[in-house]
Design a protein around this motif. Structure first.
Motif, mmCIF file in Angstrom:
data_model
loop_
_atom_site.group_PDB
_atom_site.id
_atom_site.type_symbol
_atom_site.label_atom_id
_atom_site.label_comp_id
_atom_site.label_asym_id
_atom_site.label_seq_id
_atom_site.Cartn_x
_atom_site.Cartn_y
_atom_site.Cartn_z
ATOM 1 N N ILE A 99 0.841 -1.203 0.000
ATOM 2 C CA ILE A 99 0.000 0.000 0.000
ATOM 3 C C ILE A 99 0.872 1.248 0.000
ATOM 4 C CG2 ILE A 99 -1.743 1.301 1.273
ATOM 5 C CD1 ILE A 99 -2.840 -1.322 2.331
ATOM 6 N N THR A 100 1.910 1.232 0.816
ATOM 7 C CA THR A 100 2.813 2.383 0.891
ATOM 8 C C THR A 100 3.479 2.657 -0.444
ATOM 9 O OG1 THR A 100 3.264 1.984 3.240
ATOM 10 C CG2 THR A 100 4.886 3.292 2.019
ATOM 11 N N PHE A 101 3.959 1.616 -1.113
ATOM 12 C CA PHE A 101 4.647 1.820 -2.385
ATOM 13 C C PHE A 101 3.688 2.256 -3.493
ATOM 14 C CE2 PHE A 101 7.980 -1.102 -0.538
ATOM 15 C CZ PHE A 101 8.893 -0.079 -0.345
ATOM 16 N N LEU A 102 2.445 1.785 -3.444
ATOM 17 C CA LEU A 102 1.453 2.260 -4.415
ATOM 18 C C LEU A 102 1.152 3.739 -4.201
ATOM 19 C CD1 LEU A 102 -1.146 -0.635 -4.778
ATOM 20 C CD2 LEU A 102 0.413 0.256 -6.516
ATOM 21 N N GLU A 103 1.096 4.154 -2.927
ATOM 22 C CA GLU A 103 0.904 5.581 -2.623
ATOM 23 C C GLU A 103 2.063 6.398 -3.182
ATOM 24 O OE1 GLU A 103 -1.773 6.212 1.347
ATOM 25 O OE2 GLU A 103 0.351 5.855 1.638
ATOM 26 N N MET A 104 3.275 5.882 -3.015
ATOM 27 C CA MET A 104 4.443 6.585 -3.548
ATOM 28 C C MET A 104 4.344 6.722 -5.062
ATOM 29 S SD MET A 104 7.714 5.019 -1.498
ATOM 30 C CE MET A 104 7.911 5.190 0.277
ATOM 31 N N GLN A 105 4.006 5.623 -5.741
ATOM 32 C CA GLN A 105 3.965 5.632 -7.198
ATOM 33 C C GLN A 105 2.871 6.540 -7.744
ATOM 34 O OE1 GLN A 105 3.680 1.339 -7.875
ATOM 35 N NE2 GLN A 105 5.732 1.359 -8.767
ATOM 36 N N ALA A 106 1.818 6.758 -6.947
ATOM 37 C CA ALA A 106 0.704 7.585 -7.420
ATOM 38 C C ALA A 106 1.119 9.036 -7.645
ATOM 39 C CB ALA A 106 -0.455 7.515 -6.426
ATOM 40 N N LYS A 107 2.003 9.539 -6.786
ATOM 41 C CA LYS A 107 2.427 10.937 -6.932
ATOM 42 C C LYS A 107 3.780 11.125 -6.260
ATOM 43 C CE LYS A 107 0.853 15.725 -6.397
ATOM 44 N NZ LYS A 107 -0.191 16.618 -5.838
ATOM 45 N N TYR A 108 4.796 11.423 -7.046
ATOM 46 C CA TYR A 108 6.141 11.620 -6.500
ATOM 47 C C TYR A 108 6.979 12.435 -7.475
ATOM 48 C CZ TYR A 108 7.850 8.036 -9.773
ATOM 49 O OH TYR A 108 8.188 7.342 -10.901
ATOM 50 N N LYS A 109 8.120 12.890 -6.979
ATOM 51 C CA LYS A 109 9.099 13.531 -7.859
ATOM 52 C C LYS A 109 10.499 13.178 -7.384
ATOM 53 C CE LYS A 109 9.099 18.094 -5.561
ATOM 54 N NZ LYS A 109 8.902 19.542 -5.768
ATOM 55 N N ARG A 128 -3.693 -7.529 -2.020
ATOM 56 C CA ARG A 128 -4.946 -8.021 -1.460
ATOM 57 C C ARG A 128 -4.751 -8.495 -0.018
ATOM 58 N NH1 ARG A 128 -7.613 -11.505 0.683
ATOM 59 N NH2 ARG A 128 -5.737 -12.789 0.869
ATOM 60 N N LEU A 129 -3.669 -9.248 0.214
ATOM 61 C CA LEU A 129 -3.398 -9.767 1.553
ATOM 62 C C LEU A 129 -3.173 -8.631 2.548
ATOM 63 C CD1 LEU A 129 -3.015 -12.349 3.220
ATOM 64 C CD2 LEU A 129 -0.577 -12.237 2.652
ATOM 65 N N ARG A 130 -2.412 -7.611 2.135
ATOM 66 C CA ARG A 130 -2.152 -6.485 3.030
ATOM 67 C C ARG A 130 -3.429 -5.700 3.311
ATOM 68 N NH1 ARG A 130 0.581 -5.137 7.348
ATOM 69 N NH2 ARG A 130 0.737 -2.875 7.578
ATOM 70 N N CYS A 131 -4.270 -5.532 2.289
ATOM 71 C CA CYS A 131 -5.538 -4.830 2.491
ATOM 72 C C CYS A 131 -6.419 -5.580 3.484
ATOM 73 C CB CYS A 131 -6.279 -4.667 1.163
ATOM 74 S SG CYS A 131 -5.585 -3.410 0.072
ATOM 75 N N GLU A 132 -6.473 -6.907 3.339
ATOM 76 C CA GLU A 132 -7.286 -7.692 4.272
ATOM 77 C C GLU A 132 -6.727 -7.591 5.689
ATOM 78 O OE1 GLU A 132 -8.999 -12.200 5.099
ATOM 79 O OE2 GLU A 132 -7.878 -11.790 3.239
ATOM 80 N N GLN A 133 -5.408 -7.618 5.826
ATOM 81 C CA GLN A 133 -4.810 -7.485 7.149
ATOM 82 C C GLN A 133 -5.155 -6.135 7.780
ATOM 83 O OE1 GLN A 133 -0.499 -7.086 7.383
ATOM 84 N NE2 GLN A 133 -0.446 -8.395 9.187
ATOM 85 N N LYS A 176 -6.825 -0.565 -6.853
ATOM 86 C CA LYS A 176 -5.746 -0.987 -7.746
ATOM 87 C C LYS A 176 -5.783 -2.485 -8.035
ATOM 88 C CE LYS A 176 -3.878 3.132 -7.688
ATOM 89 N NZ LYS A 176 -3.880 3.996 -8.896
ATOM 90 N N LEU A 177 -6.592 -3.219 -7.250
ATOM 91 C CA LEU A 177 -6.645 -4.655 -7.439
ATOM 92 C C LEU A 177 -7.293 -5.006 -8.780
ATOM 93 C CD1 LEU A 177 -7.720 -5.886 -3.890
ATOM 94 C CD2 LEU A 177 -5.507 -6.226 -4.969
ATOM 95 N N ARG A 240 -12.958 -12.958 0.008
ATOM 96 C CA ARG A 240 -13.492 -13.784 -1.080
ATOM 97 C C ARG A 240 -12.662 -13.629 -2.342
ATOM 98 N NH1 ARG A 240 -18.308 -11.822 -1.173
ATOM 99 N NH2 ARG A 240 -18.622 -11.011 -3.266
ATOM 100 N N LEU A 241 -12.181 -12.418 -2.568
ATOM 101 C CA LEU A 241 -11.324 -12.170 -3.724
ATOM 102 C C LEU A 241 -10.046 -12.991 -3.629
ATOM 103 C CD1 LEU A 241 -10.627 -10.599 -6.297
ATOM 104 C CD2 LEU A 241 -9.808 -8.734 -4.848
ATOM 105 N N GLY A 242 -9.546 -13.193 -2.400
ATOM 106 C CA GLY A 242 -8.367 -14.022 -2.205
ATOM 107 C C GLY A 242 -8.618 -15.460 -2.621
#
Length: 253
Positions: A99-109, A128-133, A176-177, A240-242
């Protein structure tokens, strides 16, 4: 005596970073990247902060000390929020911090060095696993808070704001899934629909958060309960998606 909060000159701090860190670290600094975490609610305070990814070639105490000395020379260093990784640590962390790395990739310089985020891959399975956790941890916190502080509207409202922000961060990641079933458009559409958050509930939380007068315990408890139910629902869908992903990987019918 009242003391005025110190104002940080973010632009000047950024300029100082670009000068000091490459000078102090030399070839050990592979990248200095500023990223901008998404705000998931207009009620979130967003103080002037600089979120940084500092990517090093080698992770040892000598390099860390040089980095620390450079940062400690900067005026306004308290506004910095750095994540410091070696190249190997970055590549090995996408499964635990998706999740953290996706946030970084969304907006950075990129402030200095190379762009290591552009081609960084986060797998759907790890995300998916991190989101469920995150969602299950959120459920535990919400249930504990409700049991202990049900009759304290102020405490419950503060918890409601924090829980809503955490859920919002998870929902941004869930978007993003990849939710697609081989040849079954209806199933894919249904799953995507199930992953949508109740917009009316989000508005109700927003209204409570922005209320000028005190909010009664009954009203707060009602909305808190509605959010708890919604988190339960979203968590079940992600779980369920898992199962669907496991079937797809296994090749089973």
């Amino acid at each position: 005596m009242f003391q005025r909060k110190k104002t940080i000159d973010v632009d000047r701090l950024s300029s100082s970073l670009i000068q000091e860190l490459p000078r102090a670290l030399g070839d050990q600094l592979l990248a200095l990247i500023q990223y901008f975490p998404a705000r998931v609610s207009s009620t979130q305070s967003e103080p002037d902060r600089i979120h940084l990814l500092i990517l090093l070639d080698t992770m040892n105490m000598e390099v860390l000390s040089a980095c620390a000395d450079a940062i400690n020379r900067l005026a306004g260093k308290e506004a910095l929020s750095p994540m410091i990784l070696s190249r190997d640590e970055l590549l090995g962390s996408t499964d635990v911090f998706p999740i953290t790395f996706l946030e970084m990739q969304a907006k950075y310089k990129v402030l200095a060095g190379e762009d290591f985020l552009a081609n960084l891959t986060v797998s759907d399975a790890h995300l998916r696993l991190r989101c469920e956790q995150e969602l299950r941890n959120l459920l535990l916190r919400m249930q504990r808070t409700f049991i202990l502080r049900k009759d304290s509207p102020r405490t419950l409202l503060d918890a409601l704001r924090q829980c809503n922000a955490t859920l919002g961060r998870c929902m941004l990641a869930i978007e993003k899934l990849t939710v697609a079933f081989d040849g079954d458009h209806a199933a894919s559409e249904a799953m995507n629909q199930d992953l949508q958050l109740d917009i009316d509930l989000v508005k109700r939380i927003q209204e409570l958060s922005e209320a000028k007068s005190a909010v009664g315990s009954v009203a707060v408890a009602e909305v808190f309960g509605a959010l708890l139910t919604e988190v339960h629902r979203i968590c079940a869908v992600v779980d369920r998606l898992g199962n669907e992903q496991a079937l797809e990987l296994d090749g089973s019918e």
